[in-house]
Design an enzyme around this catalytic site. Structure first.
Site, mmCIF file in Angstrom:
data_model
loop_
_atom_site.group_PDB
_atom_site.id
_atom_site.type_symbol
_atom_site.label_atom_id
_atom_site.label_comp_id
_atom_site.label_asym_id
_atom_site.label_seq_id
_atom_site.Cartn_x
_atom_site.Cartn_y
_atom_site.Cartn_z
ATOM 1 N N GLU A 134 0.826 -1.208 0.000
ATOM 2 C CA GLU A 134 0.000 0.000 0.000
ATOM 3 C C GLU A 134 0.865 1.265 0.000
ATOM 4 O OE1 GLU A 134 -4.078 -0.783 1.779
ATOM 5 O OE2 GLU A 134 -3.380 0.850 3.051
ATOM 6 N N HIS A 184 7.041 -27.104 -0.704
ATOM 7 C CA HIS A 184 6.317 -28.208 -1.334
ATOM 8 C C HIS A 184 5.134 -27.700 -2.156
ATOM 9 C CE1 HIS A 184 8.573 -31.308 0.932
ATOM 10 N NE2 HIS A 184 8.797 -30.249 1.706
ATOM 11 N N LYS A 244 -13.950 0.797 -3.570
ATOM 12 C CA LYS A 244 -14.995 1.199 -2.612
ATOM 13 C C LYS A 244 -16.116 1.934 -3.345
ATOM 14 C CE LYS A 244 -12.142 2.027 1.460
ATOM 15 N NZ LYS A 244 -11.619 3.071 2.326
HETATM 16 O O1 PA5 Z 1 -3.036 1.608 5.962
HETATM 17 C C1 PA5 Z 1 -4.138 2.068 5.786
HETATM 18 O O2 PA5 Z 1 -4.366 3.290 5.860
HETATM 19 C C2 PA5 Z 1 -5.314 1.177 5.500
HETATM 20 O O3 PA5 Z 1 -4.934 -0.139 5.340
HETATM 21 C C3 PA5 Z 1 -6.330 1.256 6.622
HETATM 22 O O4 PA5 Z 1 -5.731 0.826 7.809
HETATM 23 C C4 PA5 Z 1 -7.551 0.414 6.318
HETATM 24 O O5 PA5 Z 1 -8.094 0.774 5.081
HETATM 25 C C5 PA5 Z 1 -8.611 0.601 7.403
HETATM 26 O O6 PA5 Z 1 -8.980 1.940 7.509
HETATM 27 P P1 PA5 Z 1 -9.736 2.486 8.767
HETATM 28 O O7 PA5 Z 1 -8.883 2.275 9.959
HETATM 29 O O8 PA5 Z 1 -9.987 3.935 8.469
HETATM 30 O O9 PA5 Z 1 -11.031 1.712 8.895
#
Ligand code: PA5
Length: 444
Positions: free
Chosen positions: A286, A307, A421
């Site tokens: 990410e 394996h 989303k």
């Molecule tokens: O690293 C990030 O920002 C994301 O992976 C969030 O942690 C994830 O989308 C969850 O978001 P939130 O804590 O706002 O529900």
């Protein structure tokens, strides 16, 4: 505490301009510590270990953790991505592999919800909770993420029906933004115990806030040792130079990327580290994967996956390299026994510890994969405990920010996550998404 050994990689880097990458690395380090790089409004994680050790928040976390432990056989952590992967990584690394078969009030099992949208999973979870004493920790920085929001609506109802509203309020803890989001409004209205995720700490960099620390403390692990390990690593990472393992790691993975290796496989040799790899995959995927750039972070668990994926790694397309985590000492001890009859022919192993056998698998695999033209980096830690995991977390976070700066992307945003989303909301008829919905339907 962490030794990074990249000597086996040099021979794979024939065409790379080392000088250029060394300059990029130094610039990335300077931008990070001077807080002048992309996304510098999200650098709160840089100081978290010392901040947590110096503030009273650890005591507060421990107090709430003790209450949840006293009340519960099961604690459900509701969250997705950075809101659950860090705590899960540490809890699974430190806990018994069979904890799910041996838990009780005072020694609760942590389970997870809101990290997917499986209907059967939710039904199974409620069936389990019907017959158990439980509490909920709901974690969402934005307070609006759909997966945990749905899970929380269902679990909150269940909890209130089972215990009544007043007792449910004692059993629910919210971790969210200081002021924004639907979760914050619910937490205020219901008077839940609440911890704040600082504005300048993004989800995937939040494991050393209450986001990670509360579930870890509920599991009875020492959160101050975790922060102490991270704090020691912080000092090492802030110093520019040869002894900085995060700089070494960021450099070598970017050199390999420049040489045409597009996939980094994190290899662990312990089943308890599988979720550590999952946490790492999210952190790097990410943070780096944007603007059509970034190494693809993948993970395997050896020897299990030797394996299954071992064949591909040895002889498939040559576009991957491995970073192997080796843990020198096991937490527990078991030797291969001597057998008088030796029908299985295994007496050559008698008296050796299982970890010694695992180590030979690690060395044997390294040599085989090098022969198969896979560059291999070794990352050694002395053992798995709170301190080494804290150090490892900080090391990976720091190296991730450096790496992203080296390819000139902002490590702290995730614009691409919004695309799915929006489509999902449109398909679910969420008000405000009508135009997108008709466009998508035409394309289906
Ligand atoms: O690293 C990030 O920002 C994301 O992976 C969030 O942690 C994830 O989308 C969850 O978001 P939130 O804590 O706002 O529900």
């Amino acid at each position: 505490m962490i030794t990074l050994d990249d000597k086996r990689v040099k021979s794979f880097l024939k065409e790379v301009d080392f000088q250029k990458y060394d300059t990029k690395l130094k610039k990335a380090h300077s931008s990070l510590i001077r807080r002048s790089g992309k996304g510098n409004e999200f650098l709160g994680w840089l100081d978290l270990p010392d901040m947590m050790l110096d503030s009273g928040e650890l005591t507060e976390i421990q107090k709430v953790a003790d209450r949840l432990k006293r009340l519960s056989e099961i604690v459900v952590v509701i969250g997705i991505g950075g809101s659950y992967l860090g705590s899960r990584a540490v809890i699974e690394a430190l806990g018994s592999n069979f904890k799910s078969l041996n838990y009780s009030k005072g020694n609760p099992l942590v389970v997870y919800a809101g990290h997917q949208i499986g209907e059967d999973y939710m039904v199974d979870l409620l069936e389990l909770l019907n017959n158990k004493e439980y509490s909920l920790i709901i974690i969402s920085k934005s307070g609006t993420t759909t997966e945990p929001a749905i899970a929380f609506r269902i679990l909150k109802n269940h909890c209130e029906q089972k215990y009544g509203k007043t007792e449910a309020q004692q059993r629910i803890v919210a971790i969210t933004d200081a002021s924004k989001g639907a979760l914050k409004s619910v937490a205020n209205k219901e008077n839940y115990s609440t911890f704040v995720i600082p504005d300048d700490v993004g989800g995937r960099f939040s494991v050393l806030t209450a986001v990670g620390l509360l579930p870890i403390a509920v599991s009875d692990f020492d959160v101050s040792q975790l922060c102490l390990g991270a704090s020691q690593m912080r000092k090492t990472c802030l110093e520019e130079g040869e002894n900085n393992p995060a700089m070494k790691y960021a450099l070598v993975r970017n050199l390999l990327y420049a040489q045409g290796y597009k996939i980094e496989l994190m290899v662990n040799y312990l089943p308890s580290l599988v979720y550590f790899t999952e946490w790492w995959k999210q952190l790097y995927g990410e943070s780096e994967g944007k603007e059509n750039k970034g190494l693809f972070p993948a993970g395997v668990s050896f020897s299990t996956d030797l394996h299954s994926m071992g064949q591909y790694v040895q002889q498939g397309e040559r576009h991957l390299f491995e970073t192997m985590i080796w843990v020198e000492k096991a937490q527990k001890k078991m030797l291969v026994p001597l057998d008088k009859e030796n029908l299985d022919g295994l007496n050559f192993l008698a008296g050796k510890s299982i970890n010694e056998v695992n180590e030979k698998a690690f060395i044997g695999t390294t040599m085989a994969h090098l022969d198969g033209q896979v560059p291999v980096i070794h990352l050694r830690i002395p053992e798995v405990n709170e301190k080494t995991l804290g150090a490892l977390i900080y090391f990976y976070e720091f190296a991730c920010a450096l790496s992203a700066y080296m390819i000139d992307v902002n490590p702290f945003d995730q614009p691409g996550v919004e695309d799915y989303k929006e489509n999902m909301f449109a398909m679910l008829n969420k008000p405000g998404f009508e135009t997108l919905r008709s466009e998508l339907i035409k394309r289906l």
